[in-house]
Design a protein around this motif. Sequence first.
Motif, PDB file in Angstrom:
ATOM      1  N   GLY A  77      10.447 -26.227  59.829  1.00  0.00           N
ATOM      2  CA  GLY A  77       9.086 -26.550  60.225  1.00  0.00           C
ATOM      3  C   GLY A  77       8.806 -28.038  60.320  1.00  0.00           C
ATOM      4  N   GLU A  78       9.790 -28.847  59.916  1.00  0.00           N
ATOM      5  CA  GLU A  78       9.574 -30.293  59.902  1.00  0.00           C
ATOM      6  C   GLU A  78      10.202 -30.961  61.133  1.00  0.00           C
ATOM      7  N   LEU A  79       9.582 -32.055  61.547  1.00  0.00           N
ATOM      8  CA  LEU A  79      10.078 -32.881  62.639  1.00  0.00           C
ATOM      9  C   LEU A  79      10.547 -34.216  62.077  1.00  0.00           C
ATOM     10  N   TYR A  80      11.714 -34.642  62.546  1.00  0.00           N
ATOM     11  CA  TYR A  80      12.262 -35.949  62.170  1.00  0.00           C
ATOM     12  C   TYR A  80      12.486 -36.730  63.453  1.00  0.00           C
ATOM     13  N   SER A  81      12.234 -38.044  63.398  1.00  0.00           N
ATOM     14  CA  SER A  81      12.395 -38.822  64.624  1.00  0.00           C
ATOM     15  C   SER A  81      13.191 -40.091  64.352  1.00  0.00           C
ATOM     16  N   MET A  82      14.007 -40.439  65.344  1.00  0.00           N
ATOM     17  CA  MET A  82      14.784 -41.678  65.304  1.00  0.00           C
ATOM     18  C   MET A  82      13.937 -42.765  65.951  1.00  0.00           C
ATOM     19  N   GLN A  83      13.608 -43.792  65.155  1.00  0.00           N
ATOM     20  CA  GLN A  83      12.699 -44.832  65.627  1.00  0.00           C
ATOM     21  C   GLN A  83      13.336 -46.209  65.491  1.00  0.00           C
ATOM     22  N   LEU A  84      12.942 -47.095  66.389  1.00  0.00           N
ATOM     23  CA  LEU A  84      13.365 -48.492  66.297  1.00  0.00           C
ATOM     24  C   LEU A  84      12.367 -49.234  65.421  1.00  0.00           C
ATOM     25  N   THR A  85      12.829 -49.692  64.258  1.00  0.00           N
ATOM     26  CA  THR A  85      11.966 -50.424  63.333  1.00  0.00           C
ATOM     27  C   THR A  85      12.352 -51.897  63.364  1.00  0.00           C
ATOM     28  N   THR A  86      11.631 -52.700  62.581  1.00  0.00           N
ATOM     29  CA  THR A  86      11.939 -54.132  62.536  1.00  0.00           C
ATOM     30  C   THR A  86      13.326 -54.389  61.966  1.00  0.00           C
ATOM     31  N   SER A  87      13.881 -53.409  61.229  1.00  0.00           N
ATOM     32  CA  SER A  87      15.224 -53.594  60.672  1.00  0.00           C
ATOM     33  C   SER A  87      16.293 -52.864  61.472  1.00  0.00           C
ATOM     34  N   GLY A  97       6.928 -29.798  62.956  1.00  0.00           N
ATOM     35  CA  GLY A  97       7.480 -29.536  64.271  1.00  0.00           C
ATOM     36  C   GLY A  97       6.692 -28.438  64.964  1.00  0.00           C
ATOM     37  N   THR A  98       7.219 -27.971  66.083  1.00  0.00           N
ATOM     38  CA  THR A  98       6.516 -26.964  66.878  1.00  0.00           C
ATOM     39  C   THR A  98       6.891 -25.541  66.478  1.00  0.00           C
ATOM     40  N   SER A  99       7.851 -25.381  65.559  1.00  0.00           N
ATOM     41  CA  SER A  99       8.223 -24.044  65.090  1.00  0.00           C
ATOM     42  C   SER A  99       8.440 -24.078  63.579  1.00  0.00           C
ATOM     43  N   PRO A 100       7.883 -23.107  62.842  1.00  0.00           N
ATOM     44  CA  PRO A 100       8.055 -23.095  61.379  1.00  0.00           C
ATOM     45  C   PRO A 100       9.476 -22.716  60.955  1.00  0.00           C
ATOM     46  N   ARG A 101      10.295 -22.237  61.893  1.00  0.00           N
ATOM     47  CA  ARG A 101      11.653 -21.795  61.545  1.00  0.00           C
ATOM     48  C   ARG A 101      12.721 -22.834  61.869  1.00  0.00           C
ATOM     49  N   GLU A 102      12.307 -23.932  62.490  1.00  0.00           N
ATOM     50  CA  GLU A 102      13.286 -24.903  62.997  1.00  0.00           C
ATOM     51  C   GLU A 102      13.194 -26.246  62.283  1.00  0.00           C
ATOM     52  N   VAL A 103      14.331 -26.926  62.216  1.00  0.00           N
ATOM     53  CA  VAL A 103      14.366 -28.363  61.930  1.00  0.00           C
ATOM     54  C   VAL A 103      14.517 -29.060  63.276  1.00  0.00           C
ATOM     55  N   GLN A 104      13.622 -29.990  63.562  1.00  0.00           N
ATOM     56  CA  GLN A 104      13.627 -30.650  64.862  1.00  0.00           C
ATOM     57  C   GLN A 104      13.858 -32.146  64.696  1.00  0.00           C
ATOM     58  N   VAL A 105      14.662 -32.709  65.595  1.00  0.00           N
ATOM     59  CA  VAL A 105      14.978 -34.139  65.574  1.00  0.00           C
ATOM     60  C   VAL A 105      14.706 -34.701  66.969  1.00  0.00           C
ATOM     61  N   ARG A 106      13.767 -35.649  67.035  1.00  0.00           N
ATOM     62  CA  ARG A 106      13.386 -36.229  68.328  1.00  0.00           C
ATOM     63  C   ARG A 106      13.886 -37.667  68.428  1.00  0.00           C
ATOM     64  N   ASN A 107      14.330 -38.020  69.605  1.00  0.00           N
ATOM     65  CA  ASN A 107      14.765 -39.390  69.868  1.00  0.00           C
ATOM     66  C   ASN A 107      13.568 -40.202  70.357  1.00  0.00           C
ATOM     67  N   ASP A 108      13.013 -41.020  69.472  1.00  0.00           N
ATOM     68  CA  ASP A 108      11.885 -41.876  69.834  1.00  0.00           C
ATOM     69  C   ASP A 108      12.321 -43.321  70.093  1.00  0.00           C
TER      70      ASP A 108
END
Length: 205
Positions: A77-87, A97-108
Motif C-alpha cells: 500500500g506504500e509508494l516510494y519514489s527516487m528523487q534528486l536531492t541536494t546530496s 500508493g494506488t493499491s493496498p496490495r502493492e509496493v510501488q516505486v516511482r522514478n521522480d
Amino acid sequence: MDIQLNFINNSNDVTNSDVIIFQKNVATDFDELAVAWMVIRNCGFGDNHPFTFPMSMYVSASDSWGNYTPQLAANNGELYSMQLTTSGDKLVASGSGTSPREVQVRNDLPRGAINASIYKSGKLLATKTSIAPQQKAVFEFKPTIWIGVASQIVQGQVMNSAIISNINTELSLLGIASADIIMTGGGPGPNSTPFAFNLENIVTA
C-alpha cells in the motif's frame, strides 16, 4: 510473523540437483521473469535445510549512474519514489500508493532510468529494470512460494522463462507458523518419478 520452514530431502535424486525457491510478482503481466530468491545446494538424501521466510520486505533502487540506495522497510500500500536531492539521488517513502496490495516505486528523477528491487532476508526477491522518469514499478506477492529443481542457477539472479515454466509447485504459506517441506521423487532409470514437494508437520499461526 516470520515463518520457520525446514526443507528435507527424501528424494531419490542422484544428480545432486539444486532446489530453487522464489516468489512471483503478480502485480504485472504474466511473463515477468522471477528471481531465484534461495538456492539450496548439496543437500543430500536425509539432509535438511532450515530457513526463515520473513513476512517483512525491503525496497531499494539503483540509478543510471550505478548508485544503490539503502534498503527501506517496505509495506503493502506504500509508494516510494527516487528523487534528486541536494546530496544526490535518494529513495524516499512518499505516502500511499494506488493499491493496498502493492509496493510501488516511482522514478521522480528529472532524467535517467532506475531499477527497483525487493528483498527478503537480505536476499533479492524481485526486480524491475529500466523504469523511466515518471514511470513506476509495482510489486505484489501472494503468501505462497514456488519450489522446484534446476541446475546452474545463481541465487539472486533472474531466471529464464524455460526454467520458470518447469517449476510448477506452488506452496501456500497462509496461516502457517512453521512446516517441513518434503522433497520426494526423482531417481535413476525408467522407474523414476517427477520430483514432488509437500508441506508436512504444519503448525498454524
